[in-house]
Scaffold this motif. Structure first.
Motif, PDB file in Angstrom:
ATOM      1  N   SER A  15       0.806  -1.222   0.000  1.00 43.30           N
ATOM      2  CA  SER A  15       0.000   0.000   0.000  1.00 43.30           C
ATOM      3  C   SER A  15       0.840   1.273   0.000  1.00 43.30           C
ATOM      4  N   ASN A  16       2.158   1.133   0.153  1.00 40.54           N
ATOM      5  CA  ASN A  16       3.046   2.298   0.072  1.00 40.54           C
ATOM      6  C   ASN A  16       3.388   2.659  -1.367  1.00 40.54           C
ATOM      7  N   SER A  17       3.147   1.735  -2.291  1.00 37.42           N
ATOM      8  CA  SER A  17       3.412   2.024  -3.702  1.00 37.42           C
ATOM      9  C   SER A  17       2.221   2.784  -4.299  1.00 37.42           C
ATOM     10  N   PRO A  18       2.426   3.443  -5.440  1.00 39.22           N
ATOM     11  CA  PRO A  18       1.323   4.202  -6.061  1.00 39.22           C
ATOM     12  C   PRO A  18       0.149   3.283  -6.424  1.00 39.22           C
ATOM     13  N   LYS A  19      -1.088   3.749  -6.158  1.00 38.50           N
ATOM     14  CA  LYS A  19      -2.295   2.949  -6.403  1.00 38.50           C
ATOM     15  C   LYS A  19      -2.396   2.456  -7.838  1.00 38.50           C
ATOM     16  N   GLU A  20      -1.949   3.264  -8.792  1.00 40.28           N
ATOM     17  CA  GLU A  20      -2.107   2.905 -10.208  1.00 40.28           C
ATOM     18  C   GLU A  20      -1.281   1.681 -10.618  1.00 40.28           C
ATOM     19  N   ILE A  21      -0.341   1.259  -9.778  1.00 38.40           N
ATOM     20  CA  ILE A  21       0.436   0.056 -10.121  1.00 38.40           C
ATOM     21  C   ILE A  21       0.111  -1.150  -9.237  1.00 38.40           C
ATOM     22  N   TRP A  22      -0.833  -1.010  -8.320  1.00 41.55           N
ATOM     23  CA  TRP A  22      -1.154  -2.114  -7.417  1.00 41.55           C
ATOM     24  C   TRP A  22      -1.517  -3.384  -8.164  1.00 41.55           C
ATOM     25  N   ALA A  23      -2.469  -3.290  -9.093  1.00 39.68           N
ATOM     26  CA  ALA A  23      -2.917  -4.487  -9.816  1.00 39.68           C
ATOM     27  C   ALA A  23      -1.771  -5.083 -10.625  1.00 39.68           C
ATOM     28  N   THR A  24      -1.056  -4.247 -11.347  1.00 38.79           N
ATOM     29  CA  THR A  24       0.053  -4.730 -12.172  1.00 38.79           C
ATOM     30  C   THR A  24       1.097  -5.447 -11.319  1.00 38.79           C
ATOM     31  N   GLU A  25       1.454  -4.862 -10.197  1.00 41.45           N
ATOM     32  CA  GLU A  25       2.484  -5.450  -9.339  1.00 41.45           C
ATOM     33  C   GLU A  25       2.028  -6.785  -8.743  1.00 41.45           C
ATOM     34  N   LEU A  26       0.766  -6.875  -8.326  1.00 38.64           N
ATOM     35  CA  LEU A  26       0.265  -8.136  -7.775  1.00 38.64           C
ATOM     36  C   LEU A  26       0.242  -9.220  -8.852  1.00 38.64           C
ATOM     37  N   ILE A  27      -0.207  -8.874 -10.045  1.00 41.55           N
ATOM     38  CA  ILE A  27      -0.245  -9.848 -11.144  1.00 41.55           C
ATOM     39  C   ILE A  27       1.167 -10.298 -11.504  1.00 41.55           C
ATOM     40  N   LYS A  28       2.091  -9.362 -11.604  1.00 43.30           N
ATOM     41  CA  LYS A  28       3.484  -9.715 -11.901  1.00 43.30           C
ATOM     42  C   LYS A  28       4.026 -10.676 -10.856  1.00 43.30           C
ATOM     43  N   ASP A  29       3.729 -10.421  -9.604  1.00 45.38           N
ATOM     44  CA  ASP A  29       4.182 -11.298  -8.525  1.00 45.38           C
ATOM     45  C   ASP A  29       3.566 -12.691  -8.655  1.00 45.38           C
ATOM     46  N   ARG A  30       2.276 -12.753  -8.929  1.00 50.31           N
ATOM     47  CA  ARG A  30       1.580 -14.039  -9.040  1.00 50.31           C
ATOM     48  C   ARG A  30       2.066 -14.865 -10.227  1.00 50.31           C
ATOM     49  N   LEU A  31       2.470 -14.192 -11.295  1.00 50.70           N
ATOM     50  CA  LEU A  31       2.883 -14.892 -12.515  1.00 50.70           C
ATOM     51  C   LEU A  31       4.389 -15.131 -12.580  1.00 50.70           C
ATOM     52  N   GLY A  32       5.078 -14.875 -11.506  1.00 44.76           N
ATOM     53  CA  GLY A  32       6.517 -15.134 -11.489  1.00 44.76           C
ATOM     54  C   GLY A  32       7.345 -13.947 -11.896  1.00 44.76           C
ATOM     55  N   ASN A  33       6.883 -12.757 -11.544  1.00 46.25           N
ATOM     56  CA  ASN A  33       7.601 -11.516 -11.806  1.00 46.25           C
ATOM     57  C   ASN A  33       7.880 -11.299 -13.289  1.00 46.25           C
ATOM     58  N   VAL A  34       6.873 -11.535 -14.123  1.00 41.64           N
ATOM     59  CA  VAL A  34       6.984 -11.280 -15.557  1.00 41.64           C
ATOM     60  C   VAL A  34       6.998  -9.773 -15.806  1.00 41.64           C
ATOM     61  N   ALA A  35       7.473  -9.383 -16.970  1.00 39.34           N
ATOM     62  CA  ALA A  35       7.510  -7.972 -17.338  1.00 39.34           C
ATOM     63  C   ALA A  35       6.209  -7.625 -18.066  1.00 39.34           C
TER      64      ALA A  35
END
Length: 174
Positions: A15-35
């Motif tokens: 929650s310390n990161s900008p709100k506009e990247i929350w979804a992207t960052e969670l998805i990247k984490d779930r998929l193995g840190n894809v770009a």
């Protein structure tokens, strides 16, 4: 095609990161840190991958879809969106207005339309009323109601949909 549904998704992000990247960052984490990047229209894609991706969220639920076969678009809303002609008439085709009169929910029409526009990469625009989300087209659109949600998925190919809820397979839809 795999559809991932994350309940209470905002509790799983930094929650310390900008709100506009929350979804992207969670998805990247779930998929193995894809770009993940976005094209000039804002349509997401996975860099150096043949997989296609799209996502949608509301306050409680993040949903994302991956396809190995072709373009995809997805939208999620509460299943009880109220149609207000004054606010929304500019987005609906006359066939969709008729469907509302016949009992189709506005949630279904809205999510279908947005999933199509996400799949094509057009996004919400001033020409939304020029097409019906029910007309015959080169894409397949499926709508599912579950857990007080309306979910529509648009894909280039008629793929089997496998739902994974917080990484537990819950159902498949042909």
């Amino acid at each position: 095609m795999k559809v991932y549904l994350e309940n209470k998704w905002k509790t799983k992000v930094d929650s310390n990161s900008p709100k506009e990247i929350w979804a992207t960052e969670l998805i990247k984490d779930r998929l193995g840190n894809v770009a993940i990047q976005k094209d000039s229209n804002g349509k997401p894609f996975i860099l150096n991958s043949s997989s296609f991706i799209n996502w949608s969220h509301n306050d409680d639920t993040l949903i994302y879809v991956l396809s190995e076969q072709g373009k995809v678009g997805i939208d999620i809303e509460k299943d009880d969106l109220i149609y207000n002609e004054h606010l929304y008439s500019w987005i609906l085709h006359k066939d969709e207005i008729q469907k509302i009169k016949e009992g189709t929910t506005f949630s279904e029409i809205w999510t279908r339309k947005e999933a199509i526009l996400k799949c094509t990469g057009e996004g919400i625009n001033e020409n939304m009323a020029h097409f019906s989300s029910y007309q015959k087209m080169r894409f397949t659109v499926k709508t599912i109601f579950m857990n007080n949600l309306c979910i529509s998925i648009c894909s280039e190919f008629d793929e089997k949909i496998e739902f994974l809820m917080d990484y537990t397979i819950s159902s498949s839809i042909e």
